[in-house]
Scaffold this motif. Sequence first.
Motif, PDB file in Angstrom:
ATOM      1  N   GLY A 128      20.460  40.033 144.358  1.00  0.00           N
ATOM      2  CA  GLY A 128      19.994  40.892 143.277  1.00  0.00           C
ATOM      3  C   GLY A 128      20.999  41.955 142.866  1.00  0.00           C
ATOM      4  O   GLY A 128      20.914  42.512 141.778  1.00  0.00           O
ATOM      5  N   LEU A 129      21.976  42.249 143.733  1.00  0.00           N
ATOM      6  CA  LEU A 129      22.984  43.267 143.438  1.00  0.00           C
ATOM      7  C   LEU A 129      24.275  42.686 142.864  1.00  0.00           C
ATOM      8  O   LEU A 129      25.076  43.400 142.278  1.00  0.00           O
ATOM      9  N   ILE A 130      24.476  41.383 143.055  1.00  0.00           N
ATOM     10  CA  ILE A 130      25.732  40.735 142.668  1.00  0.00           C
ATOM     11  C   ILE A 130      25.751  40.512 141.157  1.00  0.00           C
ATOM     12  O   ILE A 130      24.852  39.889 140.602  1.00  0.00           O
ATOM     13  N   PRO A 131      26.798  41.009 140.486  1.00  0.00           N
ATOM     14  CA  PRO A 131      26.871  40.807 139.031  1.00  0.00           C
ATOM     15  C   PRO A 131      27.261  39.366 138.683  1.00  0.00           C
ATOM     16  O   PRO A 131      28.037  38.738 139.397  1.00  0.00           O
ATOM     17  N   SER A 132      26.724  38.894 137.594  1.00  0.00           N
ATOM     18  CA  SER A 132      27.088  37.562 137.111  1.00  0.00           C
ATOM     19  C   SER A 132      28.528  37.583 136.617  1.00  0.00           C
ATOM     20  O   SER A 132      28.919  38.494 135.886  1.00  0.00           O
ATOM     21  N   PRO A 133      29.351  36.589 136.979  1.00  0.00           N
ATOM     22  CA  PRO A 133      30.721  36.540 136.452  1.00  0.00           C
ATOM     23  C   PRO A 133      30.756  36.403 134.927  1.00  0.00           C
ATOM     24  O   PRO A 133      31.702  36.837 134.291  1.00  0.00           O
ATOM     25  N   ALA A 134      29.706  35.836 134.341  1.00  0.00           N
ATOM     26  CA  ALA A 134      29.690  35.627 132.892  1.00  0.00           C
ATOM     27  C   ALA A 134      29.351  36.898 132.130  1.00  0.00           C
ATOM     28  O   ALA A 134      29.957  37.197 131.110  1.00  0.00           O
ATOM     29  N   THR A 135      28.378  37.650 132.624  1.00  0.00           N
ATOM     30  CA  THR A 135      27.878  38.793 131.852  1.00  0.00           C
ATOM     31  C   THR A 135      28.118  40.142 132.517  1.00  0.00           C
ATOM     32  O   THR A 135      28.047  41.171 131.862  1.00  0.00           O
ATOM     33  N   GLY A 136      28.360  40.129 133.826  1.00  0.00           N
ATOM     34  CA  GLY A 136      28.521  41.384 134.561  1.00  0.00           C
ATOM     35  C   GLY A 136      27.205  42.039 134.912  1.00  0.00           C
ATOM     36  O   GLY A 136      27.173  43.100 135.526  1.00  0.00           O
ATOM     37  N   ALA A 137      26.097  41.405 134.547  1.00  0.00           N
ATOM     38  CA  ALA A 137      24.773  41.974 134.807  1.00  0.00           C
ATOM     39  C   ALA A 137      24.325  41.657 136.230  1.00  0.00           C
ATOM     40  O   ALA A 137      24.302  40.494 136.641  1.00  0.00           O
ATOM     41  N   ALA A 138      23.966  42.698 136.969  1.00  0.00           N
ATOM     42  CA  ALA A 138      23.431  42.508 138.317  1.00  0.00           C
ATOM     43  C   ALA A 138      22.005  41.969 138.205  1.00  0.00           C
ATOM     44  O   ALA A 138      21.276  42.305 137.281  1.00  0.00           O
ATOM     45  N   GLY A 139      21.639  41.109 139.135  1.00  0.00           N
ATOM     46  CA  GLY A 139      20.294  40.551 139.147  1.00  0.00           C
ATOM     47  C   GLY A 139      20.104  39.344 138.254  1.00  0.00           C
ATOM     48  O   GLY A 139      19.001  38.824 138.143  1.00  0.00           O
ATOM     49  N   ALA A 140      21.164  38.879 137.616  1.00  0.00           N
ATOM     50  CA  ALA A 140      21.038  37.733 136.708  1.00  0.00           C
ATOM     51  C   ALA A 140      21.221  36.393 137.413  1.00  0.00           C
ATOM     52  O   ALA A 140      20.869  35.350 136.872  1.00  0.00           O
ATOM     53  N   LEU A 141      21.765  36.404 138.635  1.00  0.00           N
ATOM     54  CA  LEU A 141      22.009  35.152 139.349  1.00  0.00           C
ATOM     55  C   LEU A 141      20.778  34.723 140.139  1.00  0.00           C
ATOM     56  O   LEU A 141      20.127  35.541 140.792  1.00  0.00           O
ATOM     57  N   THR A 142      20.479  33.432 140.082  1.00  0.00           N
ATOM     58  CA  THR A 142      19.369  32.904 140.880  1.00  0.00           C
ATOM     59  C   THR A 142      19.870  32.638 142.296  1.00  0.00           C
ATOM     60  O   THR A 142      21.073  32.436 142.506  1.00  0.00           O
ATOM     61  N   PRO A 143      18.977  32.619 143.277  1.00  0.00           N
ATOM     62  CA  PRO A 143      19.395  32.221 144.619  1.00  0.00           C
ATOM     63  C   PRO A 143      19.929  30.781 144.571  1.00  0.00           C
ATOM     64  O   PRO A 143      19.458  29.969 143.773  1.00  0.00           O
ATOM     65  N   PRO A 144      20.910  30.449 145.408  1.00  0.00           N
ATOM     66  CA  PRO A 144      21.464  29.092 145.394  1.00  0.00           C
ATOM     67  C   PRO A 144      20.389  28.041 145.680  1.00  0.00           C
ATOM     68  O   PRO A 144      19.540  28.230 146.543  1.00  0.00           O
ATOM     69  N   LYS A 145      20.458  26.956 144.920  1.00  0.00           N
ATOM     70  CA  LYS A 145      19.548  25.824 145.107  1.00  0.00           C
ATOM     71  C   LYS A 145      20.382  24.566 145.288  1.00  0.00           C
ATOM     72  O   LYS A 145      21.460  24.438 144.731  1.00  0.00           O
ATOM     73  N   LYS A 146      19.842  23.623 146.051  1.00  0.00           N
ATOM     74  CA  LYS A 146      20.521  22.347 146.282  1.00  0.00           C
ATOM     75  C   LYS A 146      20.542  21.546 144.981  1.00  0.00           C
ATOM     76  O   LYS A 146      19.554  21.459 144.272  1.00  0.00           O
ATOM     77  N   PHE A 147      21.697  20.987 144.690  1.00  0.00           N
ATOM     78  CA  PHE A 147      21.887  20.178 143.495  1.00  0.00           C
ATOM     79  C   PHE A 147      22.494  18.857 143.923  1.00  0.00           C
ATOM     80  O   PHE A 147      23.621  18.825 144.410  1.00  0.00           O
TER      81      PHE A 147
END
Length: 160
Positions: A128-147
């Motif tokens: 929730g604290l890690i900024p998205s590399p695309a937007t710089g917005a914290a909290g925008a990344l989902t938890p990792p999911k298996k693909f």
Amino acid sequence: LKKAWWTQMVLARDNMVGLDSAVVTNWQTFEASGHVDKFVDDFSVCSSSNKMYRADHLKWSFVELEDHTKLGVVSAYPNSTTDVSSDLEKAAFALLEKALKKGEGPSSAKFKPLDVKDLTQASAEEIGLIPSPATGAAGALTPPKKFNLLLQVQVGAEAE
């Protein structure tokens, strides 16, 4: 021509075993070969930009000064033109500049060394604290999911 190629490229070599099979193969073949278990990666999605990131490639770190002042979190994703470590360092300096403009940091600050981790090592709270590399917005990344990188194909009109 096909028979000559098969003889030269497969049968004449000691380190090759020939397998002439269909492109669409029974799923159990992929399970037995290890493809089902090994062809899976963790991915995270930026909810703002809808970009997908391979979680073990997305790097992040807390930024802290030697006087224990916490500035925030930085992240970076590799691309063909930049190095992840230099991207993280640039982002850390940008956090410091932002703090100095707000009057929140000392004017002669030194960073503690960045403890760089990948997204698979982040707790739910840290994600929730890690900024998205695309937007710089914290909290925008989902938890990792298996693909699963294999596509399951069905032949015929009925599913099993």
